[in-house]
Scaffold this motif. Structure first.
Motif, PDB file in Angstrom:
ATOM      1  N   HIS A 110       1.190  -1.341   0.543  1.00 51.55           N
ATOM      2  CA  HIS A 110      -0.410  -0.159   0.073  1.00 51.55           C
ATOM      3  C   HIS A 110       0.915   1.228   0.037  1.00 51.55           C
ATOM      4  CE1 HIS A 110      -3.838   1.768   0.420  1.00 51.55           C
ATOM      5  NE2 HIS A 110      -3.448   2.450   1.448  1.00 51.55           N
ATOM      6  N   SER A 111       1.675   1.208   0.693  1.00 49.78           N
ATOM      7  CA  SER A 111       2.780   2.347   1.014  1.00 49.78           C
ATOM      8  C   SER A 111       3.498   2.690  -0.826  1.00 49.78           C
ATOM      9  CB  SER A 111       3.735   2.535   1.809  1.00 49.78           C
ATOM     10  OG  SER A 111       4.618   3.202   2.194  1.00 49.78           O
ATOM     11  N   LEU A 112       4.719   1.477  -1.489  1.00 46.53           N
ATOM     12  CA  LEU A 112       4.774   2.002  -2.778  1.00 46.53           C
ATOM     13  C   LEU A 112       4.015   2.313  -3.486  1.00 46.53           C
ATOM     14  CD1 LEU A 112       7.239   1.013  -4.544  1.00 46.53           C
ATOM     15  CD2 LEU A 112       6.144  -1.244  -3.987  1.00 46.53           C
TER      16      LEU A 112
ATOM     17  N   SER B 241      -4.683  13.697   3.170  1.00 45.24           N
ATOM     18  CA  SER B 241      -5.344  12.460   3.432  1.00 45.24           C
ATOM     19  C   SER B 241      -4.020  11.800   3.531  1.00 45.24           C
ATOM     20  CB  SER B 241      -6.695  12.610   3.026  1.00 45.24           C
ATOM     21  OG  SER B 241      -7.675  12.582   3.475  1.00 45.24           O
ATOM     22  N   ILE B 242      -2.899  11.964   3.266  1.00 44.27           N
ATOM     23  CA  ILE B 242      -1.646  10.620   3.887  1.00 44.27           C
ATOM     24  C   ILE B 242      -1.346  10.677   4.668  1.00 44.27           C
ATOM     25  CG2 ILE B 242       0.425  10.014   2.259  1.00 44.27           C
ATOM     26  CD1 ILE B 242      -0.391  10.523  -0.594  1.00 44.27           C
ATOM     27  N   PRO B 243      -0.405  10.298   5.254  1.00 40.01           N
ATOM     28  CA  PRO B 243       0.389   9.897   6.383  1.00 40.01           C
ATOM     29  C   PRO B 243       1.723  11.051   6.435  1.00 40.01           C
ATOM     30  CG  PRO B 243      -0.424   7.320   6.151  1.00 40.01           C
ATOM     31  CD  PRO B 243      -1.008   8.910   5.079  1.00 40.01           C
TER      32      PRO B 243
ATOM     33  N   PRO C 215       2.815  16.435  11.644  1.00 37.67           N
ATOM     34  CA  PRO C 215       2.762  16.912  13.207  1.00 37.67           C
ATOM     35  C   PRO C 215       1.301  16.334  13.720  1.00 37.67           C
ATOM     36  CG  PRO C 215       2.005  19.244  12.409  1.00 37.67           C
ATOM     37  CD  PRO C 215       1.719  17.730  11.053  1.00 37.67           C
ATOM     38  N   LEU C 216       0.129  16.039  12.875  1.00 38.22           N
ATOM     39  CA  LEU C 216      -0.942  15.258  13.515  1.00 38.22           C
ATOM     40  C   LEU C 216      -1.108  13.277  13.602  1.00 38.22           C
ATOM     41  CD1 LEU C 216      -3.447  17.041  11.371  1.00 38.22           C
ATOM     42  CD2 LEU C 216      -2.683  17.720  13.957  1.00 38.22           C
ATOM     43  N   VAL C 217      -0.818  13.061  11.980  1.00 36.48           N
ATOM     44  CA  VAL C 217      -0.713  11.440  12.226  1.00 36.48           C
ATOM     45  C   VAL C 217       0.480  11.679  10.661  1.00 36.48           C
ATOM     46  CG1 VAL C 217      -1.366   9.207  11.597  1.00 36.48           C
ATOM     47  CG2 VAL C 217      -2.499  11.134  12.817  1.00 36.48           C
ATOM     48  N   HIS C 218       1.969  10.915  11.299  1.00 37.14           N
ATOM     49  CA  HIS C 218       2.704  10.468  10.161  1.00 37.14           C
ATOM     50  C   HIS C 218       3.259   8.661   9.866  1.00 37.14           C
ATOM     51  CE1 HIS C 218       4.503  11.344  14.049  1.00 37.14           C
ATOM     52  NE2 HIS C 218       5.535  10.895  14.208  1.00 37.14           N
ATOM     53  N   ARG C 219       4.080   8.660   9.262  1.00 27.91           N
ATOM     54  CA  ARG C 219       4.261   7.390   8.688  1.00 27.91           C
ATOM     55  C   ARG C 219       6.219   7.563   7.667  1.00 27.91           C
ATOM     56  NH1 ARG C 219       1.249   6.630  12.268  1.00 27.91           N
ATOM     57  NH2 ARG C 219      -0.407   4.777  12.537  1.00 27.91           N
ATOM     58  N   PRO C 220       6.247   6.268   7.681  1.00 27.06           N
ATOM     59  CA  PRO C 220       7.599   6.697   7.420  1.00 27.06           C
ATOM     60  C   PRO C 220       7.763   6.717   5.531  1.00 27.06           C
ATOM     61  CG  PRO C 220       7.344   4.343   7.632  1.00 27.06           C
ATOM     62  CD  PRO C 220       6.130   5.657   7.855  1.00 27.06           C
ATOM     63  N   TRP C 221       8.310   7.774   4.760  1.00 27.02           N
ATOM     64  CA  TRP C 221       7.913   8.160   3.432  1.00 27.02           C
ATOM     65  C   TRP C 221       7.542   6.460   2.457  1.00 27.02           C
ATOM     66  CZ3 TRP C 221       6.982  12.332   1.560  1.00 27.02           C
ATOM     67  CH2 TRP C 221       7.468  13.503   2.165  1.00 27.02           C
ATOM     68  N   PHE C 222       8.846   5.275   2.789  1.00 25.71           N
ATOM     69  CA  PHE C 222       9.185   3.994   2.312  1.00 25.71           C
ATOM     70  C   PHE C 222       9.214   2.679   3.274  1.00 25.71           C
ATOM     71  CE2 PHE C 222      10.683   6.962  -0.879  1.00 25.71           C
ATOM     72  CZ  PHE C 222       9.692   6.520  -1.849  1.00 25.71           C
ATOM     73  N   ARG C 223       7.845   1.827   3.445  1.00 26.55           N
ATOM     74  CA  ARG C 223       8.368   0.945   3.756  1.00 26.55           C
ATOM     75  C   ARG C 223       8.367  -0.743   3.404  1.00 26.55           C
ATOM     76  NH1 ARG C 223       5.286   1.015   8.979  1.00 26.55           N
ATOM     77  NH2 ARG C 223       3.761   2.789   9.214  1.00 26.55           N
TER      78      ARG C 223
END
Length: 154
Positions: free
Chosen positions: A9-11, A137-139, A144-152
């Protein structure tokens, strides 16, 4: 299963963003430059909508197997007050559904327009609005609210 679907999904998100940006560029270029809507433009439109739909299906699959959304569904009263859990359990999926709907409508309307400039204009407007909804809507890693790494990684 979750450990495979999440990186996928991240890719695929990057494919969605790249195809949307390219389709929007081609749409504005054709619209403002009064170009002919060629078979290539139609393939770009169709491919962009298809990649977006694939991403949405992968996202729904992820929603079903994710421990975050499982917690959200089973503990709604508590989870709705937790920013990260609420974002993935409710906000992200809702906004992405809206974005995919906008992209699908834009693709369908553009395909049915008779004149080339109408096709370009319709596609440019609907795809641009869909992209704005997606970007909001992408984390993102910097959010500062909800974040995830650029790539998993897989």
């Amino acid at each position: 299963m979750y450990n495979l679907i999440l990186p996928l999904h991240s890719l695929v998100r990057w494919l969605v963003l790249a195809s949307l940006l390219f389709a929007i560029y081609r749409s504005y270029y054709g619209w403002l430059g009064k170009k002919k809507y060629s078979r290539f433009e139609d393939k770009v439109r169709h491919t962009t909508a298809t990649i977006s739909h694939i991403q949405f299906v992968v996202g729904l699959w992820l929603y079903v197997v994710s421990p975050i959304t499982t917690y959200f569904i089973h503990n709604f009263g508590t989870a709705v007050r937790m920013r990260d859990v609420r974002f993935f359990g409710m906000e992200h999926v809702t906004m992405m559904f809206i974005a995919i709907t906008l992209i699908t409508i834009g693709s369908s309307k553009a395909k049915r327009k008779a004149k080339d400039l109408e096709k370009f204009r319709t596609q440019a407007i609907w795809f641009s609005i869909g992209l704005l909804v997606i970007l909001s809507s992408i984390p993102w890693a910097f959010s500062p609210l909800v974040h995830r790494p650029w790539f998993r990684g897989f």
